[in-house]
Scaffold this motif. Sequence first.
Motif, PDB file in Angstrom:
ATOM      1  N   SER A   1       0.838  -1.219   0.000  1.00  0.00           N
ATOM      2  CA  SER A   1       0.000   0.000   0.000  1.00  0.00           C
ATOM      3  C   SER A   1       0.863   1.256   0.000  1.00  0.00           C
ATOM      4  CB  SER A   1      -0.918   0.021   1.225  1.00  0.00           C
ATOM      5  OG  SER A   1      -0.143   0.243   2.396  1.00  0.00           O
TER       6      SER A   1
ATOM      7  N   HIS B   1       0.257   5.789   0.429  1.00  0.00           N
ATOM      8  CA  HIS B   1      -0.673   6.905   0.660  1.00  0.00           C
ATOM      9  C   HIS B   1       0.126   8.189   0.453  1.00  0.00           C
ATOM     10  CE1 HIS B   1      -3.928   4.445   2.564  1.00  0.00           C
ATOM     11  NE2 HIS B   1      -2.900   3.631   2.729  1.00  0.00           N
ATOM     12  N   CYS B   2      -0.389   9.056  -0.399  1.00  0.00           N
ATOM     13  CA  CYS B   2       0.375  10.266  -0.757  1.00  0.00           C
ATOM     14  C   CYS B   2      -0.512  11.494  -0.666  1.00  0.00           C
ATOM     15  CB  CYS B   2       0.846  10.208  -2.207  1.00  0.00           C
ATOM     16  SG  CYS B   2       1.785   8.799  -2.648  1.00  0.00           S
ATOM     17  N   TYR B   3       0.140  12.631  -0.404  1.00  0.00           N
ATOM     18  CA  TYR B   3      -0.513  13.929  -0.577  1.00  0.00           C
ATOM     19  C   TYR B   3       0.327  14.739  -1.563  1.00  0.00           C
ATOM     20  CZ  TYR B   3      -3.998  13.448   3.086  1.00  0.00           C
ATOM     21  OH  TYR B   3      -5.081  13.040   3.816  1.00  0.00           O
TER      22      TYR B   3
ATOM     23  N   CYS C   1       4.754  10.997   1.012  1.00  0.00           N
ATOM     24  CA  CYS C   1       4.248   9.651   0.702  1.00  0.00           C
ATOM     25  C   CYS C   1       4.701   8.674   1.776  1.00  0.00           C
ATOM     26  CB  CYS C   1       4.807   9.239  -0.669  1.00  0.00           C
ATOM     27  SG  CYS C   1       4.453   7.538  -1.145  1.00  0.00           S
TER      28      CYS C   1
ATOM     29  N   ASP D   1      -4.669  13.909  -3.176  1.00  0.00           N
ATOM     30  CA  ASP D   1      -4.030  12.745  -2.543  1.00  0.00           C
ATOM     31  C   ASP D   1      -4.175  11.547  -3.481  1.00  0.00           C
ATOM     32  OD1 ASP D   1      -6.798  12.066  -0.230  1.00  0.00           O
ATOM     33  OD2 ASP D   1      -6.634  11.888  -2.397  1.00  0.00           O
ATOM     34  N   HIS D   2      -3.528  10.461  -3.136  1.00  0.00           N
ATOM     35  CA  HIS D   2      -3.591   9.260  -3.966  1.00  0.00           C
ATOM     36  C   HIS D   2      -3.211   8.094  -3.075  1.00  0.00           C
ATOM     37  CE1 HIS D   2      -3.772   7.374  -7.963  1.00  0.00           C
ATOM     38  NE2 HIS D   2      -2.761   6.612  -7.600  1.00  0.00           N
ATOM     39  N   ALA D   3      -4.069   7.093  -3.073  1.00  0.00           N
ATOM     40  CA  ALA D   3      -3.782   5.898  -2.250  1.00  0.00           C
ATOM     41  C   ALA D   3      -3.933   4.664  -3.133  1.00  0.00           C
ATOM     42  CB  ALA D   3      -4.733   5.811  -1.063  1.00  0.00           C
TER      43      ALA D   3
ATOM     44  N   TRP E   1      -3.598   0.125  -3.065  1.00  0.00           N
ATOM     45  CA  TRP E   1      -3.406  -1.113  -2.340  1.00  0.00           C
ATOM     46  C   TRP E   1      -3.119  -2.181  -3.393  1.00  0.00           C
ATOM     47  CZ3 TRP E   1      -6.897   2.640  -1.468  1.00  0.00           C
ATOM     48  CH2 TRP E   1      -6.908   3.217  -0.178  1.00  0.00           C
TER      49      TRP E   1
ATOM     50  N   CYS F   1      -7.386   1.673  -6.012  1.00  0.00           N
ATOM     51  CA  CYS F   1      -6.854   3.044  -5.915  1.00  0.00           C
ATOM     52  C   CYS F   1      -7.965   3.972  -5.447  1.00  0.00           C
ATOM     53  CB  CYS F   1      -6.381   3.541  -7.279  1.00  0.00           C
ATOM     54  SG  CYS F   1      -5.456   2.349  -8.224  1.00  0.00           S
ATOM     55  N   SER F   2      -7.563   4.989  -4.700  1.00  0.00           N
ATOM     56  CA  SER F   2      -8.505   6.052  -4.325  1.00  0.00           C
ATOM     57  C   SER F   2      -7.800   7.391  -4.445  1.00  0.00           C
ATOM     58  CB  SER F   2      -8.939   5.885  -2.858  1.00  0.00           C
ATOM     59  OG  SER F   2      -9.896   4.864  -2.764  1.00  0.00           O
ATOM     60  N   GLN F   3      -8.556   8.402  -4.783  1.00  0.00           N
ATOM     61  CA  GLN F   3      -7.951   9.732  -4.938  1.00  0.00           C
ATOM     62  C   GLN F   3      -9.020  10.797  -4.732  1.00  0.00           C
ATOM     63  OE1 GLN F   3      -6.675  12.100  -8.910  1.00  0.00           O
ATOM     64  NE2 GLN F   3      -5.132  10.590  -8.289  1.00  0.00           N
TER      65      GLN F   3
END
Length: 337
Positions: free
Chosen positions: A98, A100-102, A143, A274-276, A278, A320-322
């Motif tokens: 996984s 997770h970013c901003y 990140c 943001d961007h996540a 898995w 993915c989520s954003q």
Amino acid sequence: MVEREMGGSTDNCNHSGDTEPPKSPEDESSERPEAQCTQDLKSVLITSVLNLEKLDVDLYRGTHHWVPRSQRLFGGQIVGQALVAAAASVSDNLYAHSLHCYFVRAGDPKVPVLYQVDRTRDGRSFTVRSVRAIQHGQPILICQASFHMLQPSPLQHQFTMPVVPQPEDLLTVEELIHRYLSKPDLAKKSRQGLNKLLANEVPIEIKPVHPPHFYRLSAVELRKLFWVRARGYIGEGNMKLHCCVAAYVSDYAFLGTALLPHPNYRAQFSASLDHAMWFHNTFRSDEWMLYECESPWAGGSRGLVQGRLWRRDGVLAASCSQEGVLRVKPVTEPSKL
Ligand SMILES: C[C@H](CCC(=O)SCCNC(=O)CCNC(=O)[C@H](O)C(C)(C)COP(=O)(O)OP(=O)(O)OC[C@H]1O[C@@H](n2cnc3c(N)ncnc32)[C@H](O)[C@@H]1OP(=O)(O)O)[C@H]1CC[C@H]2[C@@H]3[C@H](O)C[C@@H]4C[C@H](O)CC[C@]4(C)[C@H]3C[C@H](O)[C@]12C
């Protein structure tokens, strides 16, 4: 170069030329790299964009390839490079599961990006790295990435992959654009926009499942489905590299999904906040994967999008989520593509 530290070898040669018909994944993976290939769009992802220069311990430098018209660095490039930097100090028996970013500042295409890695924790089964992508002495992206050793479990389930036409039965974005451009009554503004899209040297191949949807010509449903793969041949390589390519790929055509329910508006300013991701199973980012994108919510000048990357055999490769900032204005004349 970082790539050597990541273990695994990546073949710089590519096997699917622009002119020849796309080969089936089986053809490509069965071919042996023959001639020495020069770096080009089809191998640029691996040979340069995701091939960071090591400046010091846990300090890397990345270069750019394709930059959107907004002249902000493409978010997927920064995420992919950050994951390359994070993975460089993680042993080969651990797999990225996984990140997770901003995105905290716009990336400047005129200068390279530095990646400063902090070895946050090396646990017994999980290892965590924190990365700051830096330009002009300021972070543009922060990140966290986590890596996990293989730990099988009887507890397994996944959604079911959507039933869609196979990529061999669909047209690429470039082929679709040429088809639209062949329409004699195409609006001048649309023709200009399409030619600009054609000029994009995006190292990603895309085959929309519902082309009018992909270009928001009709809001039939709230989902966007398209086949996607990195251009060129990467080969088995190592999964960390394929995850970095998937991170790059996952941010392209993603945020626009939040505009699907609103055909009477277009983005005046949009940018990923943001961007996540898995990573669930092994996959090949240089083979066709189905990207299923949907937007459960938008409001307050923001939109949330969620995506699932499917292997052709129906296995869920990644999620993915954003969330992005979406400042819109009414569409004066609907596109006449
Ligand atoms: C892939 C393309 C791009 C997607 C990205 O990668 S975005 C890049 C990554 N994210 C970022 O860079 C964000 C970084 N963070 C920030 O910049 C800041 O934190 C910010 C701006 C979010 C907040 O800053 P803050 O200061 O707190 O707040 P503000 O004051 O609000 O903002 C200041 C700056 O913001 C700008 N700005 C604000 N409002 C406006 C406005 N109304 N108009 C213009 N600009 C505004 C301004 O710069 C301000 O700064 P200043 O110094 O004052 O100048 C994708 C992009 C487009 C996609 C294609 C498109 O959708 C069409 C096709 C659709 C199809 O479905 C798929 C193919 C497409 C070709 C599609 C493909 C891609 O997805 C792209 C190209």
